[in-house]
Design an enzyme around this catalytic site. Structure first.
Site, PDB file in Angstrom:
ATOM      1  N   ARG A 104      64.183  13.579  -4.581  1.00 42.79           N
ATOM      2  CA  ARG A 104      63.215  13.220  -5.457  1.00 42.79           C
ATOM      3  C   ARG A 104      61.941  13.740  -5.243  1.00 42.79           C
ATOM      4  NH1 ARG A 104      61.031   6.999  -6.194  1.00 42.79           N
ATOM      5  NH2 ARG A 104      62.669   7.105  -7.735  1.00 42.79           N
ATOM      6  N   HIS A 131      64.368  11.432 -15.173  1.00 42.40           N
ATOM      7  CA  HIS A 131      65.093  10.212 -14.179  1.00 42.40           C
ATOM      8  C   HIS A 131      66.198  10.029 -14.463  1.00 42.40           C
ATOM      9  CE1 HIS A 131      64.919   7.274 -11.082  1.00 42.40           C
ATOM     10  NE2 HIS A 131      64.018   6.890 -11.522  1.00 42.40           N
ATOM     11  N   GLN A 134      68.284   6.673 -13.166  1.00 46.60           N
ATOM     12  CA  GLN A 134      67.639   5.393 -13.859  1.00 46.60           C
ATOM     13  C   GLN A 134      68.148   5.218 -15.044  1.00 46.60           C
ATOM     14  OE1 GLN A 134      65.184   3.117 -12.044  1.00 46.60           O
ATOM     15  NE2 GLN A 134      66.142   1.795 -13.935  1.00 46.60           N
ATOM     16  N   ASP A 223      57.276   1.484 -18.970  1.00 47.65           N
ATOM     17  CA  ASP A 223      57.206   1.926 -17.732  1.00 47.65           C
ATOM     18  C   ASP A 223      55.780   2.283 -17.332  1.00 47.65           C
ATOM     19  OD1 ASP A 223      57.584   3.343 -15.064  1.00 47.65           O
ATOM     20  OD2 ASP A 223      58.210   5.146 -16.161  1.00 47.65           O
ATOM     21  N   CYS A 263      62.191   0.239 -15.266  1.00 49.40           N
ATOM     22  CA  CYS A 263      62.581   0.775 -14.241  1.00 49.40           C
ATOM     23  C   CYS A 263      62.228   0.038 -12.999  1.00 49.40           C
ATOM     24  CB  CYS A 263      62.739   2.265 -14.296  1.00 49.40           C
ATOM     25  SG  CYS A 263      60.843   2.748 -14.269  1.00 49.40           S
ATOM     26  N   ARG A 291      71.539   0.388 -10.550  1.00 50.84           N
ATOM     27  CA  ARG A 291      71.379   1.565  -9.821  1.00 50.84           C
ATOM     28  C   ARG A 291      72.386   2.209  -8.914  1.00 50.84           C
ATOM     29  NH1 ARG A 291      66.280   3.813  -9.643  1.00 50.84           N
ATOM     30  NH2 ARG A 291      67.254   5.643  -8.718  1.00 50.84           N
TER      31      ARG A 291
HETATM   32  N1  NVA Z   1      57.648   7.159 -14.453  1.00 52.98           N
HETATM   33  C1  NVA Z   1      57.564   6.313 -12.872  1.00 52.98           C
HETATM   34  C2  NVA Z   1      59.027   5.932 -12.491  1.00 52.98           C
HETATM   35  C3  NVA Z   1      59.268   5.313 -11.295  1.00 52.98           C
HETATM   36  C4  NVA Z   1      60.432   4.841 -10.922  1.00 52.98           C
HETATM   37  C5  NVA Z   1      57.103   7.468 -11.789  1.00 52.98           C
HETATM   38  O1  NVA Z   1      57.463   8.613 -12.089  1.00 52.98           O
HETATM   39  O2  NVA Z   1      56.418   7.154 -10.915  1.00 52.98           O
HETATM   40  N1   CP Z   2      62.838   2.822 -10.401  1.00 56.67           N
HETATM   41  C1   CP Z   2      62.937   3.576  -9.477  1.00 56.67           C
HETATM   42  O1   CP Z   2      63.300   4.866  -9.304  1.00 56.67           O
HETATM   43  O2   CP Z   2      62.319   3.031  -8.216  1.00 56.67           O
HETATM   44  P1   CP Z   2      61.868   3.695  -6.597  1.00 56.67           P
HETATM   45  O3   CP Z   2      60.629   4.093  -7.153  1.00 56.67           O
HETATM   46  O4   CP Z   2      61.750   2.359  -6.199  1.00 56.67           O
HETATM   47  O5   CP Z   2      62.986   4.499  -6.237  1.00 56.67           O
END
Ligand code: NVA
Ligand code: CP
Length: 304
Positions: A104, A131, A134, A223, A263, A291
């Site tokens: 990540r 993502h 997700q 989101d 998400c 997930r």
């Molecule tokens: N768009 C959000 C998704 C978090 C799971 C981010 O990148 O922070």
């Molecule tokens: N939706 C998602 O990826 O959640 P986290 O940021 O908690 O991993």
């Protein structure tokens, strides 16, 4: 599955996506019925986190345990990654110890480079661009609730971020119509919009009008307005996204049985109201649960 990695949904064929979804359904059934499925016994997954996480970390770690393997957590602050060790070297070192890497991070290129320089499967657990894990869980959840994906209208309201990019690609590949409402300056990635244009018979709409996007939708996604790494733009974004809220008025133009997917984490009264969130909480927490199952399928297919 032909692909050696899960870096972005653009890399996957429709058949590969359905292969993951079918195995995810099977693994969910096995888990619920106590049927052993330790297909990754003795295997190890390294999880690199340069951004925070609740769901991704827990679901990968638990998923690996349920598959008979082991997952280990590496963050910037505890590893040499945070001190600037190049991704080319990190990739080659971890490949000597582990059977797979989940990452990540910010730049999509970093995940691509890990795959290029390493010799084990790499799974994208979120980048600024995409993502994929997700959206695989989201597609699984929508199919559970609606029995099929083909012909459904998926709508996404808000920031043209990693989630929007992945919903467009995943939705269109699975035969859904996809409609996106984003304000000017916050539209999805041009590479993804080019993909949408290239899909024959794609029912794809990009509009600045949330009502147009949500009309007759079978599922509405949203989101946060400020993703991880964009926190400094929160005030400016709060202004830009006025009107891009999933609320009762917007739900009223969708199909009466329209689902809602988020998400998570959610910011109530920003991108979604408390009332809509709670009315659709079962679907949203099914999505969070899935997930686990979707990622177990990805790991089983890539690392077995
Ligand atoms: N768009 C959000 C998704 C978090 C799971 C981010 O990148 O922070
Ligand atoms: N939706 C998602 O990826 O959640 P986290 O940021 O908690 O991993």
């Amino acid at each position: 599955m032909k692909n050696k990695h899960l870096l972005k949904l653009l890399d996957l064929s429709r058949e590969e996506i359905y292969e993951i979804l079918d195995l995810a359904d099977q693994l969910k059934y096995d888990q619920k019925h106590g049927i052993p499925h330790e297909v990754l016994k003795g295997k190890t997954l390294a999880m690199i986190f340069s951004k925070n996480s609740t769901r991704t970390r827990v679901s990968f770690e638990v998923g690996m345990f349920q598959l008979g393997g082991h997952a280990l957590f590496l963050s910037d602050s505890v590893s040499q990654i945070g001190r600037g060790e190049p991704v080319q070297d990190t990739a080659r070192v971890i490949s000597r110890y582990c059977d797979g890497i989940m990452i990540r991070t910010y730049a999509q290129q970093e995940a691509e480079d890990l795959a290029k320089y390493g010799s084990v499967p790499v799974i994208n657990g979120l980048t600024d661009f995409s993502h994929p894990c997700q959206v695989l869980a989201d597609l699984m959840t929508v199919r559970e609730h609606k029995a099929q994906l083909e012909g459904l209208k998926a709508c996404y309201i808000g920031d043209g971020n990693n989630m929007a990019n992945s919903i467009i690609v995943g939705g269109l590949k699975c035969g859904m119509d996809v409609s996106i409402a984003s304000p000017g300056g916050y539209t999805p990635d041009p590479q993804v919009l080019d993909f949408a244009k290239s899909v024959a018979d794609a029912g794809f709409t990009l509009t600045a009008d949330p009502v147009e996007a949500a009309r007759d939708a079978d599922v509405i996604f949203t989101d946060v307005w400020a993703s991880m790494g964009r926190e400094g733009e929160r005030a400016q974004r709060a202004k830009a996204f006025v009107g891009y809220q999933v609320n009762d008025a917007l739900m009223a133009v969708a199909k009466p049985d329209c689902m809602v997917q988020h998400c998570l984490p959610a910011h109530r009264e920003e991108e979604i109201t408390e009332a809509v969130f709670e009315a659709h909480a079962t679907e949203i927490f099914d999505e969070a649960e899935n997930r686990l199952h979707a990622q177990k399928a990805v790991m089983a297919l890539l690392m077995r």
